[in-house]
Design a protein around this motif. Structure first.
Motif, PDB file in Angstrom:
ATOM      1  N   ILE A  31      -4.627  33.532   0.613  1.00  0.00           N
ATOM      2  CA  ILE A  31      -2.822  33.656   0.944  1.00  0.00           C
ATOM      3  C   ILE A  31      -2.173  32.989   1.120  1.00  0.00           C
ATOM      4  O   ILE A  31      -0.936  32.628   0.680  1.00  0.00           O
ATOM      5  CB  ILE A  31      -2.312  34.766   1.320  1.00  0.00           C
ATOM      6  CG1 ILE A  31      -1.965  35.318   2.541  1.00  0.00           C
ATOM      7  CG2 ILE A  31      -2.865  36.313   0.001  1.00  0.00           C
ATOM      8  CD1 ILE A  31      -0.285  36.315   3.013  1.00  0.00           C
ATOM      9  N   ALA A  32      -3.132  31.095   1.545  1.00  0.00           N
ATOM     10  CA  ALA A  32      -1.999  30.315   2.758  1.00  0.00           C
ATOM     11  C   ALA A  32      -1.980  29.012   1.187  1.00  0.00           C
ATOM     12  O   ALA A  32      -2.208  29.447  -0.058  1.00  0.00           O
ATOM     13  CB  ALA A  32      -3.217  29.417   3.743  1.00  0.00           C
ATOM     14  N   PRO A  33      -0.641  28.722   1.535  1.00  0.00           N
ATOM     15  CA  PRO A  33      -0.137  27.558   0.695  1.00  0.00           C
ATOM     16  C   PRO A  33      -1.107  26.309   0.607  1.00  0.00           C
ATOM     17  O   PRO A  33      -2.361  25.940   0.656  1.00  0.00           O
ATOM     18  CB  PRO A  33       0.998  26.563   1.310  1.00  0.00           C
ATOM     19  CG  PRO A  33       1.184  27.147   2.109  1.00  0.00           C
ATOM     20  CD  PRO A  33       0.346  28.408   2.830  1.00  0.00           C
ATOM     21  N   GLY A  34      -1.337  26.938  -1.703  1.00  0.00           N
ATOM     22  CA  GLY A  34      -2.760  25.728  -2.485  1.00  0.00           C
ATOM     23  C   GLY A  34      -4.001  26.773  -2.548  1.00  0.00           C
ATOM     24  O   GLY A  34      -4.627  26.446  -2.720  1.00  0.00           O
ATOM     25  N   SER A  35      -3.233  27.993  -1.856  1.00  0.00           N
ATOM     26  CA  SER A  35      -4.974  29.527  -3.254  1.00  0.00           C
ATOM     27  C   SER A  35      -4.330  29.426  -3.801  1.00  0.00           C
ATOM     28  O   SER A  35      -4.537  30.409  -4.232  1.00  0.00           O
ATOM     29  CB  SER A  35      -4.787  30.614  -1.810  1.00  0.00           C
ATOM     30  OG  SER A  35      -3.212  31.033  -1.794  1.00  0.00           O
ATOM     31  N   GLY A  36      -2.541  29.556  -4.287  1.00  0.00           N
ATOM     32  CA  GLY A  36      -2.071  30.269  -5.872  1.00  0.00           C
ATOM     33  C   GLY A  36      -0.922  31.784  -5.136  1.00  0.00           C
ATOM     34  O   GLY A  36      -0.711  32.116  -5.823  1.00  0.00           O
ATOM     35  N   GLU A  37      -1.365  31.619  -3.735  1.00  0.00           N
ATOM     36  CA  GLU A  37      -0.084  32.642  -3.480  1.00  0.00           C
ATOM     37  C   GLU A  37       1.289  32.482  -2.580  1.00  0.00           C
ATOM     38  O   GLU A  37       1.680  32.361  -4.026  1.00  0.00           O
ATOM     39  CB  GLU A  37      -1.107  33.294  -2.654  1.00  0.00           C
ATOM     40  CG  GLU A  37      -2.865  34.361  -3.135  1.00  0.00           C
ATOM     41  CD  GLU A  37      -2.335  35.765  -3.482  1.00  0.00           C
ATOM     42  OE1 GLU A  37      -1.188  36.001  -4.014  1.00  0.00           O
ATOM     43  OE2 GLU A  37      -3.592  36.320  -4.150  1.00  0.00           O
ATOM     44  N   ARG A  38       1.266  31.969  -1.343  1.00  0.00           N
ATOM     45  CA  ARG A  38       1.966  31.790  -0.402  1.00  0.00           C
ATOM     46  C   ARG A  38       2.722  30.055  -1.408  1.00  0.00           C
ATOM     47  O   ARG A  38       1.090  29.077  -1.405  1.00  0.00           O
ATOM     48  CB  ARG A  38       2.475  31.632   0.363  1.00  0.00           C
ATOM     49  CG  ARG A  38       2.314  32.575   0.813  1.00  0.00           C
ATOM     50  CD  ARG A  38       1.616  33.238   2.620  1.00  0.00           C
ATOM     51  NE  ARG A  38       2.698  32.119   3.598  1.00  0.00           N
ATOM     52  CZ  ARG A  38       2.099  31.639   4.613  1.00  0.00           C
ATOM     53  NH1 ARG A  38       1.238  31.983   5.094  1.00  0.00           N
ATOM     54  NH2 ARG A  38       3.475  30.927   5.281  1.00  0.00           N
ATOM     55  N   GLU A  39       3.421  29.532  -1.100  1.00  0.00           N
ATOM     56  CA  GLU A  39       4.148  28.005  -1.660  1.00  0.00           C
ATOM     57  C   GLU A  39       3.808  27.701  -0.532  1.00  0.00           C
ATOM     58  O   GLU A  39       3.904  25.701  -0.927  1.00  0.00           O
ATOM     59  CB  GLU A  39       4.663  28.036  -2.802  1.00  0.00           C
ATOM     60  CG  GLU A  39       5.322  29.226  -4.060  1.00  0.00           C
ATOM     61  CD  GLU A  39       5.636  29.162  -5.111  1.00  0.00           C
ATOM     62  OE1 GLU A  39       7.145  28.555  -4.800  1.00  0.00           O
ATOM     63  OE2 GLU A  39       5.403  29.530  -6.179  1.00  0.00           O
ATOM     64  N   THR A  40       4.688  27.794   0.767  1.00  0.00           N
ATOM     65  CA  THR A  40       4.997  26.862   1.303  1.00  0.00           C
ATOM     66  C   THR A  40       4.716  28.150   2.981  1.00  0.00           C
ATOM     67  O   THR A  40       4.332  28.636   3.018  1.00  0.00           O
ATOM     68  CB  THR A  40       7.137  26.944   1.328  1.00  0.00           C
ATOM     69  OG1 THR A  40       7.185  27.834   1.631  1.00  0.00           O
ATOM     70  CG2 THR A  40       7.456  25.714   0.288  1.00  0.00           C
ATOM     71  N   TRP A  41       4.145  26.389   3.631  1.00  0.00           N
ATOM     72  CA  TRP A  41       3.900  27.483   5.133  1.00  0.00           C
ATOM     73  C   TRP A  41       5.606  27.756   5.880  1.00  0.00           C
ATOM     74  O   TRP A  41       4.850  28.841   6.720  1.00  0.00           O
ATOM     75  CB  TRP A  41       3.564  26.536   5.909  1.00  0.00           C
ATOM     76  CG  TRP A  41       2.208  25.925   5.459  1.00  0.00           C
ATOM     77  CD1 TRP A  41       1.892  24.519   5.403  1.00  0.00           C
ATOM     78  CD2 TRP A  41       0.947  26.667   5.722  1.00  0.00           C
ATOM     79  NE1 TRP A  41       0.801  24.259   5.249  1.00  0.00           N
ATOM     80  CE2 TRP A  41       0.432  25.841   5.238  1.00  0.00           C
ATOM     81  CE3 TRP A  41       0.705  28.179   6.530  1.00  0.00           C
ATOM     82  CZ2 TRP A  41      -1.091  25.677   4.457  1.00  0.00           C
ATOM     83  CZ3 TRP A  41      -0.118  28.148   6.662  1.00  0.00           C
ATOM     84  CH2 TRP A  41      -1.422  27.341   6.020  1.00  0.00           C
ATOM     85  N   ASP A  42       6.832  27.634   5.700  1.00  0.00           N
ATOM     86  CA  ASP A  42       7.451  27.914   6.630  1.00  0.00           C
ATOM     87  C   ASP A  42       8.056  29.707   5.360  1.00  0.00           C
ATOM     88  O   ASP A  42       9.348  30.584   5.663  1.00  0.00           O
ATOM     89  CB  ASP A  42       8.967  27.494   6.501  1.00  0.00           C
ATOM     90  CG  ASP A  42       9.322  26.788   5.321  1.00  0.00           C
ATOM     91  OD1 ASP A  42       8.806  26.507   4.355  1.00  0.00           O
ATOM     92  OD2 ASP A  42      10.293  26.313   5.656  1.00  0.00           O
ATOM     93  N   GLU A  43       7.309  29.739   5.078  1.00  0.00           N
ATOM     94  CA  GLU A  43       7.646  30.955   3.535  1.00  0.00           C
ATOM     95  C   GLU A  43       6.797  32.243   3.155  1.00  0.00           C
ATOM     96  O   GLU A  43       5.677  31.334   2.903  1.00  0.00           O
ATOM     97  CB  GLU A  43       8.684  30.545   2.134  1.00  0.00           C
ATOM     98  CG  GLU A  43       9.107  31.958   1.593  1.00  0.00           C
ATOM     99  CD  GLU A  43       9.960  32.400   1.679  1.00  0.00           C
ATOM    100  OE1 GLU A  43       9.803  33.109   2.827  1.00  0.00           O
ATOM    101  OE2 GLU A  43      10.633  32.647   1.474  1.00  0.00           O
ATOM    102  N   LEU A  44       7.015  33.171   4.164  1.00  0.00           N
ATOM    103  CA  LEU A  44       5.834  34.428   3.638  1.00  0.00           C
ATOM    104  C   LEU A  44       5.550  35.187   1.929  1.00  0.00           C
ATOM    105  O   LEU A  44       4.908  35.338   2.086  1.00  0.00           O
ATOM    106  CB  LEU A  44       6.358  35.698   4.630  1.00  0.00           C
ATOM    107  CG  LEU A  44       6.003  35.286   6.013  1.00  0.00           C
ATOM    108  CD1 LEU A  44       6.967  36.622   7.507  1.00  0.00           C
ATOM    109  CD2 LEU A  44       4.529  34.682   6.975  1.00  0.00           C
ATOM    110  N   LEU A  45       6.992  34.349   1.505  1.00  0.00           N
ATOM    111  CA  LEU A  45       7.039  35.562   0.135  1.00  0.00           C
ATOM    112  C   LEU A  45       6.201  35.141  -0.933  1.00  0.00           C
ATOM    113  O   LEU A  45       5.267  33.688  -0.503  1.00  0.00           O
ATOM    114  CB  LEU A  45       8.198  34.793  -0.645  1.00  0.00           C
ATOM    115  CG  LEU A  45       8.300  35.816  -1.521  1.00  0.00           C
ATOM    116  CD1 LEU A  45       8.649  37.057  -1.881  1.00  0.00           C
ATOM    117  CD2 LEU A  45       9.688  34.731  -2.387  1.00  0.00           C
TER     118      LEU A  45
END
Length: 206
Positions: A31-45
């Motif tokens: 779900i890391a940024p770049g996976s299509g899930e989370r969008e930024t490293w400082d946000e869990l949403l």
């Protein structure tokens, strides 16, 4: 007989148990940024999951207004963490009513947009371990984050059990450090849990 268990072992055990009660286990890298899930490293949403569920749970609201409501919900209105957590809590329990629009028949609508369903099987349940969060040079990894419709509603910190140093207080202190460094990341959190094996404590994030 030793009852010592590593943090990794506790993670796997916790994910197995969570998997038996709705929560779908998934590793943080997926779900890391770049996976299509989370969008930024400082946000869990996970905005994409929240958008999908908002559209499903509010079929009478046009998609463009669902997207607009989502943008309004996730944009912080305060840098005060407690204020922000309370704002989000109201949306979770009461729905979002901050948007008014005019339909094709020139009728005005201010819908109550639901973010979660009272029916468990209508929600998206995700249990993710080893979730990395970073801001500037500061980087940490959460042991387990529980996502409800893309919202990080619970954060769990685990400590190795079976040693004289196993301490729920240490797990709690670590959560407090995370909260100070990433206060906005905790705004969706309904409950945080600190565990050192069997001993555990739970409460709000603030």
């Amino acid at each position: 007989m030793s009852h010592r268990m590593s943090e990794e072992a506790w993670e796997h055990l916790a994910l197995e148990v969570l998997g038996e009660v709705f929560w779908q286990p998934k590793p943080g890298a997926e779900i890391a940024p770049g996976s299509g899930e989370r969008e930024t490293w400082d946000e869990l949403l996970i905005p994409s999951r929240l958008r999908t569920k908002m559209r499903e749970l509010n079929p009478g609201v046009p998609r463009e207004y669902i997207d607009q409501a989502l943008a309004m919900i996730v944009a912080p209105t305060s840098q005060d963490a407690i204020t922000e957590n309370y704002r989000i809590h109201r949306y979770l329990t009461e729905g979002f009513r901050g948007l008014t629009y005019i339909d094709d028949a020139c009728q005005e609508h201010t819908p109550t947009i639901r973010l979660i369903s009272a029916e468990p099987n209508e929600n998206d349940w995700l249990a993710v371990n080893q979730v990395t969060i970073a801001k500037g040079d500061f980087e940490r990894r959460f042991d387990i984050v529980l996502y409800l419709n893309g919202k990080p509603v619970s954060i769990i910190e685990l400590k190795q059990s079976g040693t004289k140093h196993a301490d729920v207080t240490a797990a709690h202190a670590q959560l407090q450090t995370y909260r100070r460094k990433f206060p906005i990341a905790f705004r969706f959190a309904v409950i945080v849990i600190a565990m050192a094996g069997i001993p555990a404590r739970s409460g709000t994030s603030y």
